[in-house]
Design an enzyme around this catalytic site. Structure first.
Site, PDB file in Angstrom:
ATOM      1  N   TRP A  69     108.647 102.558  67.692  1.00  0.00           N
ATOM      2  CA  TRP A  69     107.550 102.485  66.732  1.00  0.00           C
ATOM      3  C   TRP A  69     106.666 101.311  67.145  1.00  0.00           C
ATOM      4  O   TRP A  69     107.167 100.209  67.402  1.00  0.00           O
ATOM      5  CB  TRP A  69     108.041 102.272  65.293  1.00  0.00           C
ATOM      6  CG  TRP A  69     106.870 101.950  64.421  1.00  0.00           C
ATOM      7  CD1 TRP A  69     105.904 102.824  63.996  1.00  0.00           C
ATOM      8  CD2 TRP A  69     106.491 100.653  63.933  1.00  0.00           C
ATOM      9  NE1 TRP A  69     104.942 102.145  63.285  1.00  0.00           N
ATOM     10  CE2 TRP A  69     105.276 100.822  63.237  1.00  0.00           C
ATOM     11  CE3 TRP A  69     107.041  99.377  64.037  1.00  0.00           C
ATOM     12  CZ2 TRP A  69     104.610  99.756  62.621  1.00  0.00           C
ATOM     13  CZ3 TRP A  69     106.393  98.311  63.435  1.00  0.00           C
ATOM     14  CH2 TRP A  69     105.192  98.505  62.725  1.00  0.00           C
ATOM     15  N   LYS A 121     103.097 107.063  62.162  1.00  0.00           N
ATOM     16  CA  LYS A 121     102.766 106.360  60.923  1.00  0.00           C
ATOM     17  C   LYS A 121     101.348 106.715  60.513  1.00  0.00           C
ATOM     18  O   LYS A 121     100.493 107.000  61.355  1.00  0.00           O
ATOM     19  CB  LYS A 121     102.911 104.863  61.160  1.00  0.00           C
ATOM     20  CG  LYS A 121     102.828 104.028  59.907  1.00  0.00           C
ATOM     21  CD  LYS A 121     103.390 102.641  60.168  1.00  0.00           C
ATOM     22  CE  LYS A 121     103.154 101.755  58.952  1.00  0.00           C
ATOM     23  NZ  LYS A 121     103.857 100.494  59.040  1.00  0.00           N
ATOM     24  N   ASP A 136     109.600 109.093  59.175  1.00  0.00           N
ATOM     25  CA  ASP A 136     109.879 108.051  58.178  1.00  0.00           C
ATOM     26  C   ASP A 136     109.299 108.525  56.848  1.00  0.00           C
ATOM     27  O   ASP A 136     108.124 108.903  56.774  1.00  0.00           O
ATOM     28  CB  ASP A 136     109.238 106.732  58.639  1.00  0.00           C
ATOM     29  CG  ASP A 136     109.525 105.568  57.698  1.00  0.00           C
ATOM     30  OD1 ASP A 136     109.274 105.705  56.480  1.00  0.00           O
ATOM     31  OD2 ASP A 136     109.973 104.509  58.176  1.00  0.00           O
ATOM     32  N   HIS A 154     113.966 108.266  59.171  1.00  0.00           N
ATOM     33  CA  HIS A 154     114.028 106.960  58.532  1.00  0.00           C
ATOM     34  C   HIS A 154     113.908 107.233  57.046  1.00  0.00           C
ATOM     35  O   HIS A 154     112.813 107.401  56.519  1.00  0.00           O
ATOM     36  CB  HIS A 154     112.876 106.058  59.002  1.00  0.00           C
ATOM     37  CG  HIS A 154     113.204 105.286  60.237  1.00  0.00           C
ATOM     38  ND1 HIS A 154     112.382 104.322  60.755  1.00  0.00           N
ATOM     39  CD2 HIS A 154     114.298 105.337  61.042  1.00  0.00           C
ATOM     40  CE1 HIS A 154     112.952 103.811  61.838  1.00  0.00           C
ATOM     41  NE2 HIS A 154     114.101 104.407  62.035  1.00  0.00           N
ATOM     42  N   ASP A 187     103.584 102.490  51.712  1.00  0.00           N
ATOM     43  CA  ASP A 187     104.783 102.466  52.556  1.00  0.00           C
ATOM     44  C   ASP A 187     105.565 101.187  52.274  1.00  0.00           C
ATOM     45  O   ASP A 187     105.717 100.325  53.128  1.00  0.00           O
ATOM     46  CB  ASP A 187     104.340 102.538  54.026  1.00  0.00           C
ATOM     47  CG  ASP A 187     105.517 102.546  54.985  1.00  0.00           C
ATOM     48  OD1 ASP A 187     106.602 102.986  54.580  1.00  0.00           O
ATOM     49  OD2 ASP A 187     105.331 102.096  56.142  1.00  0.00           O
ATOM     50  N   ASP A 230     115.611 103.003  56.470  1.00  0.00           N
ATOM     51  CA  ASP A 230     114.578 102.012  56.771  1.00  0.00           C
ATOM     52  C   ASP A 230     113.981 101.492  55.460  1.00  0.00           C
ATOM     53  O   ASP A 230     113.120 102.131  54.880  1.00  0.00           O
ATOM     54  CB  ASP A 230     113.481 102.629  57.656  1.00  0.00           C
ATOM     55  CG  ASP A 230     112.470 101.593  58.107  1.00  0.00           C
ATOM     56  OD1 ASP A 230     112.677 100.393  57.831  1.00  0.00           O
ATOM     57  OD2 ASP A 230     111.464 101.980  58.731  1.00  0.00           O
TER      58      ASP A 230
HETATM   59  C1  RNT Z   1     107.327 100.553  60.310  1.00  0.00           C
HETATM   60  C2  RNT Z   1     108.371 101.533  60.723  1.00  0.00           C
HETATM   61  C3  RNT Z   1     109.514 100.955  61.507  1.00  0.00           C
HETATM   62  C4  RNT Z   1     109.990  99.633  60.984  1.00  0.00           C
HETATM   63  C5  RNT Z   1     111.222  99.100  61.671  1.00  0.00           C
HETATM   64  C6  RNT Z   1     111.414  97.661  61.396  1.00  0.00           C
HETATM   65  O1  RNT Z   1     106.429 101.090  59.452  1.00  0.00           O
HETATM   66  O2  RNT Z   1     108.845 102.203  59.610  1.00  0.00           O
HETATM   67  O3  RNT Z   1     110.537 101.876  61.542  1.00  0.00           O
HETATM   68  O4  RNT Z   1     110.241  99.693  59.621  1.00  0.00           O
HETATM   69  O5  RNT Z   1     111.146  99.386  63.010  1.00  0.00           O
HETATM   70 ZN    ZN Z   2     110.563 103.504  59.947  1.00  0.00          ZN
END
Ligand code: RNT
Ligand code: ZN
Length: 414
Positions: free
Chosen positions: A180, A223, A254, A281, A289, A321
């Site tokens: 990421w 993201k 995520d 995640h 977020d 996460d």
């Molecule tokens: C960030 C992502 C990522 C982080 C971690 C720390 O928006 O979600 O996964 O939370 O890598």
């Molecule tokens: Zn994440």
């Protein structure tokens, strides 16, 4: 008759075998993220978390080094039933007093973690760290226009793959290496395409060396926006979906990285026909977020339900996460991970045969009715049984243990 036996009968009357569900749930791992233990700080002496993510709160007792983080994680692991993995970030290296930059890290810097993981019977997952660093200060890393900065981060990515392969090889279970990056613009870009082309090139260079998939797997995490990258994120969902398909890598979803009305659960069955493997995640966005502690809520249940319905546990890796610095951090791990396991077990207890039959026979009111009735089956008794069989506290008993750990350990960290 004990509560579990009664529950077993009730579930059985709906065509559900609780023993099969309990056995299955005991086999499926959930990967605990190390970064809940120290507010995503790491061991490089970072003074600030950057990259557009934010841990809020200042509850006392944050782990300040690897030994403290491991001790805290051990306390949490003992209070969580089921099979666990542990997910590290590159910035959690142990450099033994000789700082090494991100483009210089090696497997030896994670030897302590591997030994710890081995002795606690958990496999490891890994993440390169593309934030909280001078060379990410202007918001770009792998998609930077400056070739020198890009090369630095490419080298970091290459080394992380080597470290991930080392972890997977040592521990006998493929280590998921999740990429990421924070790259993006706060305000209107003049050229959206150029950074995406640069990112393709960087990732291709990182992925060029071949590794045994039994040791390491590569995943890419998209993201929607970050703090300071509200207008444009290079690694958007479409970008990484296309990249994962084109290059045959794992796609990470995520739960906090989509528009608030989008559901990650809904995406799983759309992706499974095309992608051999997904990583999750599991998180809890509240208005943004925000990475709140995961709960046994509708979205987490829906995510687990979709994996269970597809029986895709081999293809969907479940990781967590979240980072809440406003409450006891060990408790946050315990609450969030127990909630995720609860949702998994709940999904495995769905009266699937009856619901499917209703759907196939066009009895749509029955389909709806069965799904609704399933919610009030005596799930709590089966969950308690899962905890007890795992040798972990059932119900709220874990709270006294965390309170004792806070008194005897966490309160002494000033
Ligand atoms: C960030 C992502 C990522 C982080 C971690 C720390 O928006 O979600 O996964 O939370 O890598
Ligand atoms: Zn994440």
């Amino acid at each position: 008759m004990n509560a579990y036996k009664l529950a077993q009968e009730r579930y059985s009357s709906m065509g559900v075998d609780t023993e099969a569900a309990l056995n299955k749930a005991a086999e499926i791992p959930i990967s605990l993220h190390c970064w809940q233990g120290d507010d995503v700080t790491g061991f490089e002496g970072a003074s600030q978390l950057t990259g557009g993510i934010l841990a809020t709160g200042n509850y006392p007792g944050r782990a300040r080094n690897a030994d403290e983080l491991r001790a805290d994680a051990e306390r949490a692991l003992e209070l969580i039933p089921g099979k666990k993995r542990f997910n590290l970030h590159a910035m959690y290296l142990e450099h033994g007093g000789k700082p090494v930059d991100r483009d210089q890290i090696q497997p030896q810097h994670f030897a302590g973690w591997v030994e710890w993981a081995r002795s606690h019977n958990v496999a490891l997952d890994f993440n390169p760290t593309f934030f909280s660093h001078a060379k990410s200060a202007d918001g770009f890393t792998l998609a930077h226009r400056d070739a020198g900065i890009r090369d630095f981060w490419i080298e970091h990515g290459l080394r992380c793959r080597e470290i991930s392969a080392y972890m997977g090889r040592e521990l006998g279970s493929p280590c998921m290496d999740n990429f990421w990056i924070p790259d993006g613009w706060k305000d209107l870009p003049a050229d959206r395409l150029v950074h995406r082309q640069l990112l393709v090139d960087s990732l291709d260079r990182i992925l060029a060396p071949q590794y045994d998939p039994g040791h390491t797997l590569d995943a890419v995490e998209s993201k929607l926006f970050g703090i300071g990258s509200e207008t444009y994120v290079v690694g958007s969902h479409e970008f990484y979906l296309a990249y994962a398909l084109a290059r045959n890598v794992v796609l990470t979803l995520d739960a906090g990285h989509y528009h608030p009305t989008e559901s990650v659960a809904e995406k799983i069955s759309a992706l499974l026909p095309f992608l051999p493997r997904l990583m999750l995640h599991v998180s809890r966005p509240v208005r943004w977020d925000s990475d709140h502690v995961v709960l046994f809520d509708d979205e987490t249940r829906a995510i687990m339900r979709e994996i269970a319905r597809a029986d895709a546990w081999q293809r969907v890796s479940v990781g967590l996460d979240f980072f809440d610095a406003s409450i006891n951090r060990v408790a946050a791990w315990v609450i969030g991970t127990r909630a995720a396991f609860k949702a998994m077990l709940f999904a495995l207890l769905e009266p699937r045969r009856l619901v499917i039959a209703a759907e196939q026979e066009g009895r749509l009111a029955d389909r709806l009715g069965l799904l609704e009735e399933a919610k009030s089956l005596p799930f709590g008794a089966v969950w308690d049984e899962f905890c007890v069989r795992s040798g972990t506290p059932a119900g709220a008993e874990w709270m006294a243990e965390v309170a004792e750990y806070e008194r005897s350990v966490l309160q002494n960290r000033q």
